[in-house]
Design a protein around this motif. Structure first.
Motif, short mmCIF file in Angstrom:
data_model
loop_
_atom_site.label_atom_id
_atom_site.label_comp_id
_atom_site.label_asym_id
_atom_site.label_seq_id
_atom_site.Cartn_x
_atom_site.Cartn_y
_atom_site.Cartn_z
N SER A 48 -3.42 -1.77 1.66
CA SER A 48 -2.01 -2.23 1.71
C SER A 48 -1.32 -1.82 3.01
O SER A 48 -0.15 -1.47 3.01
CB SER A 48 -1.21 -1.66 0.54
OG SER A 48 -1.76 -2.05 -0.67
N LEU A 49 -2.05 -1.87 4.12
CA LEU A 49 -1.48 -1.34 5.37
C LEU A 49 -1.04 -2.44 6.35
O LEU A 49 -1.86 -3.22 6.84
CB LEU A 49 -2.48 -0.40 6.05
CG LEU A 49 -2.00 0.31 7.31
CD1 LEU A 49 -0.76 1.16 7.03
CD2 LEU A 49 -3.11 1.21 7.89
N ILE A 271 4.57 -2.95 -6.47
CA ILE A 271 3.74 -4.01 -7.06
C ILE A 271 4.65 -5.15 -7.52
O ILE A 271 4.39 -6.33 -7.26
CB ILE A 271 2.87 -3.46 -8.21
CG1 ILE A 271 1.81 -2.53 -7.62
CG2 ILE A 271 2.24 -4.57 -9.03
CD1 ILE A 271 1.00 -1.74 -8.62
N LYS A 272 5.77 -4.80 -8.12
CA LYS A 272 6.70 -5.80 -8.64
C LYS A 272 7.30 -6.64 -7.50
O LYS A 272 7.58 -7.82 -7.65
CB LYS A 272 7.82 -5.07 -9.41
CG LYS A 272 8.60 -6.00 -10.28
CD LYS A 272 9.52 -5.26 -11.20
CE LYS A 272 10.51 -6.26 -11.75
NZ LYS A 272 11.82 -5.67 -11.93
N ASN A 273 7.47 -6.01 -6.34
CA ASN A 273 8.14 -6.69 -5.22
C ASN A 273 7.19 -7.13 -4.10
O ASN A 273 7.63 -7.42 -2.99
CB ASN A 273 9.23 -5.77 -4.65
CG ASN A 273 10.38 -5.65 -5.62
OD1 ASN A 273 11.21 -6.53 -5.73
ND2 ASN A 273 10.39 -4.55 -6.37
N ASN A 274 5.91 -7.20 -4.40
CA ASN A 274 4.90 -7.66 -3.42
C ASN A 274 4.93 -6.89 -2.11
O ASN A 274 4.73 -7.46 -1.04
CB ASN A 274 5.09 -9.15 -3.13
CG ASN A 274 4.78 -9.99 -4.34
OD1 ASN A 274 3.77 -9.77 -4.99
ND2 ASN A 274 5.66 -10.92 -4.67
N ILE A 275 5.18 -5.60 -2.19
CA ILE A 275 5.17 -4.78 -0.97
C ILE A 275 3.74 -4.29 -0.72
O ILE A 275 3.39 -3.91 0.38
CB ILE A 275 6.19 -3.62 -1.11
CG1 ILE A 275 7.60 -4.21 -1.23
CG2 ILE A 275 6.14 -2.64 0.07
CD1 ILE A 275 8.65 -3.23 -1.66
N HIS A 276 2.92 -4.38 -1.76
CA HIS A 276 1.54 -3.87 -1.66
C HIS A 276 0.54 -4.97 -1.30
O HIS A 276 -0.64 -4.72 -1.20
CB HIS A 276 1.14 -3.26 -3.01
CG HIS A 276 0.92 -4.31 -4.06
ND1 HIS A 276 1.87 -5.26 -4.36
CD2 HIS A 276 -0.17 -4.60 -4.83
CE1 HIS A 276 1.39 -6.06 -5.29
NE2 HIS A 276 0.17 -5.69 -5.58
#
Ligand code: TYD
Length: 398
Positions: A48-49, A271-276
């Motif tokens: 997730s980088l 995870i909920k906000n698609n940051i990962h």
């Protein structure tokens, strides 16, 4: 493009185009030799980088002419004081020796003077390291990496706390960094660092956080995954207001300290906000493109009325905005700044003149582009005359 941690192939998902060194303020006679690279970003799904593709070598940025001084903002001085107080409150009973990575002019470490805590700074830029030394703070003028760290054999497993602020995302070789931390920390030792937060950048579409020095935009998911690979774990994550939204990460060796519930909460949020994942990147790309169009229209509307626009604060961030959007001296007359090392030079790439604050006071424009939008409170407080006369603008909604 290769992920700098996993060494696996990844695809860049966006380019901000031809970019100069963000802090490369220059004189007219240096225009012809100016260095440019392609500012591209990619995302490693495995860890997730969010990361830059090509970037200039650290020595091109952090050298004897580095023009960034932490102490140039009152807000940052007070933030570092409270950061130091937080460290003292939480860890003082086990704290004998503390090292700061990227200690700059000593704004953080000076808060440990007159305590029993021994401190040491690692600072690669000679000019700022010297300021810190003059303040009586022991400083090694070198990059923090395993090669340099292991020279200090007497410090092996002797350090209780290692801290950093806005420095870890500047270090391309994270593996060497973590090896250095492993070498220094005691068994119970803790590594604390804060960095601009990917989630805040997404929220604000503040793409100006992306420039050569910020090789990574970290998130809780990425830090969790990276450190797990090296026998460490994320034990806490705390949001900070600095740099338009940062995160403080607390790291320890596996299974030594309790993991705070913040970590789970924040991972869930990401995870909920698609940051990962890559979905968040692609949405951000679209938002950047829209933001660019909107900004250019806003500036054009002011210029057609023949009104003057100035830039307020020659930040590193402004280099990305100006070069990505193609904004030069035909749109922005000048950028005012408090840093003597920047005044009477030109902005990287677009070559807008940098002037003193006195010039701003004497030549107040119709509108001022607040490039240091992260210091808005501090700046608006002191610009009472312009607040009444002029119009502030930025590329984001504050
Ligand atoms: P910052 O947002 O910390 O910069 P960067 O994007 O480079 O990390 O802002 C630092 C710059 O802003 C520095 O050049 C000094 C300038 N500045 C002013 O000119 N006036 C001010 O009141 C403040 C707070 C900063």
């Amino acid at each position: 493009m290769i992920c700098k941690v996993t060494n696996k192939k990844i695809k860049p998902f966006m380019s901000f185009g031809r970019m100069p060194i963000a802090n490369g303020f220059l004189k007219k006679n240096q225009f012809k030799k100016e260095y440019f690279y392609n500012l591209e970003v990619g995302f490693s799904k495995e860890i997730s980088l969010f990361q830059l593709n090509n970037h200039p070598k650290p020595k091109q940025m952090f050298n004897k002419n580095y023009p960034f001084f932490t102490g140039s903002s009152k807000g940052m001085i007070s933030h570092f004081k409270s950061y130091a107080n937080w460290v003292k409150r939480k860890y003082i009973s086990n704290l004998n020796y503390l090292i700061e990575i990227g200690s700059n002019d000593g704004t953080f470490l000076k808060n440990f003077k007159n305590t029993n805590v021994k401190t040491l700074g690692f600072e690669p830029s000679k000019n700022v390291a010297n300021i810190s030394r003059k303040r009586g703070i022991k400083t090694i003028n070198q990059f923090f990496n395993f090669k340099n760290v292991k020279k200090n054999k007497n410090l092996k497993n002797k350090i209780d706390i290692i801290t950093a602020a806005n420095a870890i995302c500047h270090i391309p070789d994270l593996k060497s960094l973590i090896k250095g931390i492993d070498f220094l920390l005691t068994r119970k030792g803790i590594f604390i660092f804060e960095e601009p937060y990917l989630g805040s950048m997404y929220k604000k579409t503040s793409y100006d956080q992306i420039y050569d020095e910020h090789i990574y935009m970290f998130s809780v998911s990425s830090i969790d995954k990276i450190f797990k690979k090296f026998g460490f774990e994320l034990i806490d994550a705390l949001e900070q207001k600095t740099h338009g939204g940062s995160m403080r990460y607390v790291i320890a060796r596996n299974n030594i300290h309790k993991v705070n519930s913040n970590v789970k909460k924040k991972l869930k949020y990401e995870i909920k906000n698609n940051i990962h994942n890559l979905k968040g990147c692609l949405k951000f790309k679209k938002n950047c493109e829209q933001s660019k169009k909107k900004l250019l229209l806003k500036l054009k509307n002011i210029k057609t009325k023949d009104q003057k626009i100035a830039g307020y604060a020659a930040t590193s961030k402004s280099t990305t905005i100006l070069n990505y959007c193609g904004i030069g001296p035909e749109i922005i007359d000048y950028i005012c700044d408090t840093t003597p090392e920047k005044i009477n030079k030109y902005s990287p790439g677009m070559h807008i003149p940098i002037v003193s604050m006195n010039h701003f006071k004497k030549n107040m424009p119709y509108a001022a582009f607040l490039f240091a939008w992260n210091h808005k409170k501090e700046i608006l407080k002191k610009e009472k005359i312009f607040n009444k006369k002029g119009k502030w603008l930025t590329h984001i909604n504050l």
